[in-house]
Design an enzyme around this catalytic site. Structure first.
Site, mmCIF file in Angstrom:
data_model
loop_
_atom_site.group_PDB
_atom_site.id
_atom_site.type_symbol
_atom_site.label_atom_id
_atom_site.label_comp_id
_atom_site.label_asym_id
_atom_site.label_seq_id
_atom_site.Cartn_x
_atom_site.Cartn_y
_atom_site.Cartn_z
ATOM 1 C CG ASP A 154 57.014 59.067 -1.952
ATOM 2 O OD1 ASP A 154 56.721 59.136 -0.889
ATOM 3 O OD2 ASP A 154 57.945 58.279 -2.751
ATOM 4 C CG HIS A 192 58.757 57.581 1.727
ATOM 5 N ND1 HIS A 192 58.317 57.524 0.425
ATOM 6 C CD2 HIS A 192 59.447 56.417 2.123
ATOM 7 C CE1 HIS A 192 59.114 56.215 0.194
ATOM 8 N NE2 HIS A 192 59.280 55.612 0.997
ATOM 9 C CB SER A 368 61.799 54.262 -0.533
ATOM 10 O OG SER A 368 60.670 53.572 -0.513
#
Length: 438
Positions: A154, A192, A368
């Site tokens: 990620d 994220h 996600s």
């Protein structure tokens, strides 16, 4: 995906392909895969055309431009000029495909304008942790993911976040050419990765449990560099690294939007390699809505995840559709064209509360956010059972079949484009695994 049959029964198409494409099918170890991959790449690596082409790039850029071999995908990252491609193809036999090193960007996620009441009502944990049965599984089976390592590819991770401190087992950063950045230390180039990490293995520093498997460790590879995004080479290099480490499951909330139903096979070999050594690859299906998908989530072998909301409805942004493979070196001609559905499973992906860099927490929407719930569920399943004793060549397929066959069926019967086989239910999955002797 076709289901794995019990020992001695006819194997699914997925298993047959994985066995047929593995040069080390008997043991399922990385060593044979690496040897075979390197041997297959030698004509390309030693080609005069490749050497001349990379030398030309090096001279033009006044920098070294050496090919990079990525064994899990049986590929080579070769920096060449467009005009040299035809010469390489003509002089090196056996090249299956040539792909540009595409740019990948952080999947679009959104902060919900209003937090739904069912979400706010969950005071002991994030609503998703409760909804998939993780809280109940902790109590019923005494499992929290201990002894399991989840590979997270990620934007990185905030190593100082109070919910993640002590969770990081390994770290690596990769540049756009797929090379590991020397001397890099853990950080998040966005928010994220930290959010996904919290959903997998976060604690309760916020007074709520945010992680599905708070006893698990994380091997974090930075393959998306903030707003600049990443490349296919970065992601494939991250897969190489995670498989080399021997993680138990890989989680990838990333991808590139694919317009048509035909599935590119850029990631197929890498995913098969991971599964052959017992590592399922959990991927987000994409956030562009119904009848869309992203790569690698739409790959036949990827364990793709769609998103649900607190009412067990499909999130409007969640992808999924019918995919097709027209031609392939992996599947027998009689199996083509191969039509299949995505995603395989779904999980909470709306107003998911998890960690963000700087010691805070935030609600986010996205597939996600759904994929880490499933990766965390795999960690719980492994920590509650003896599935890691299953031969590597069968393990990943068994894990995926246990999760899909015990999921909470939503929408149409069977697999569908919105929920896959259903929303993950880890409490039920562990119960059935125990009954089957695992």
């Amino acid at each position: 995906m076709a289901r794995q049959q019990s020992a001695g029964d006819k194997q699914s198409l997925a298993v047959q392909v994985a066995l047929a494409t593995s040069p080390d099918a008997a043991t399922g170890t990385p060593a044979g895969l690496k040897r075979a991959s390197l041997a297959a790449m030698q004509p390309l690596l030693q080609s005069d055309a490749v050497r001349e082409a990379t030398a030309a790039v090096s001279a033009a850029r006044d920098a070294e431009a050496e090919p990079l071999h990525l064994w899990t995908s049986s590929s080579v990252v070769v920096p060449v000029r467009r005009e040299d491609l035809a010469k390489i193809v003509a002089s090196v036999p056996g090249i299956e495909d040539i792909y540009p090193n595409r740019r990948l960007f952080i999947p679009p996620v959104a902060v919900p304008r209003k937090i739904p009441e069912p979400v706010e009502d969950n005071k002991s944990s994030s609503w998703g942790v409760r909804r998939i049965g993780a809280l109940a599984a902790w109590g019923a089976y005494g499992c929290r993911g201990d002894g399991v390592t989840v590979g997270l590819l990620d934007t990185g991770i905030d190593p100082n976040h109070p919910d993640l401190a002590g969770r990081i087992a390994s770290w690596a950063e990769f540049d756009a050419k797929g090379r590991q950045v020397p001397g890099s230390t853990a950080y998040d180039s966005d928010r994220h990765g930290t959010h996904c990490a919290g959903t997998i293995a976060g604690g309760k520093a916020s007074k709520r449990w945010i992680g599905v498997a708070p006893g698990a460790k994380l091997a974090v590879g930075l393959v998306l560099d903030g707003e600049r995004g990443g490349t296919d080479a970065q992601v494939l290099a991250g897969l190489d690294w995670a498989v080399n480490l021997g993680v138990d499951v890989i989680s990838m909330s990333l991808g590139a939007f694919v317009l048509g139903p035909e599935t590119p096979n850029m990631y197929t070999t890498a995913i098969i390699s991971a599964m052959r050594v017992g590592i399922p690859v959990v991927t987000a299906i994409g956030n562009e809505g119904s009848q869309t998908s992203g790569s690698p989530g739409n790959d036949y072998f990827a364990f793709a995840v769609g998103a649900t909301d607190p009412n067990d409805l499909a999130a409007g942004f969640s992808g999924g559709r019918t995919q097709i493979i027209q031609s392939s070196s992996y599947f027998p001609p009689e199996a083509l064209p191969l039509v299949y559905s995505k995603p395989e499973i779904s999980a909470p992906g709306v107003a998911v509360y998890s960690s963000v860099p700087g010691g805070g927490w935030e609600y986010l929407n996205g597939t996600s956010m759904a994929a880490p719930h499933v990766a965390g569920a795999v960690a719980l399943l492994l920590s509650a059972t003896n599935i890691r004793d299953v031969p590597p060549g069968e393990r990943a397929f068994l894990i995926q079949d246990l999760l899909t066959s015990t999921s909470e069926e939503l929408g149409e019967a069977g697999q569908n484009h919105r929920f896959g086989f259903g929303r993950v239910d880890i409490l039920r999955a562990i119960g059935f695994a125990k009954e089957l002797g695992y």
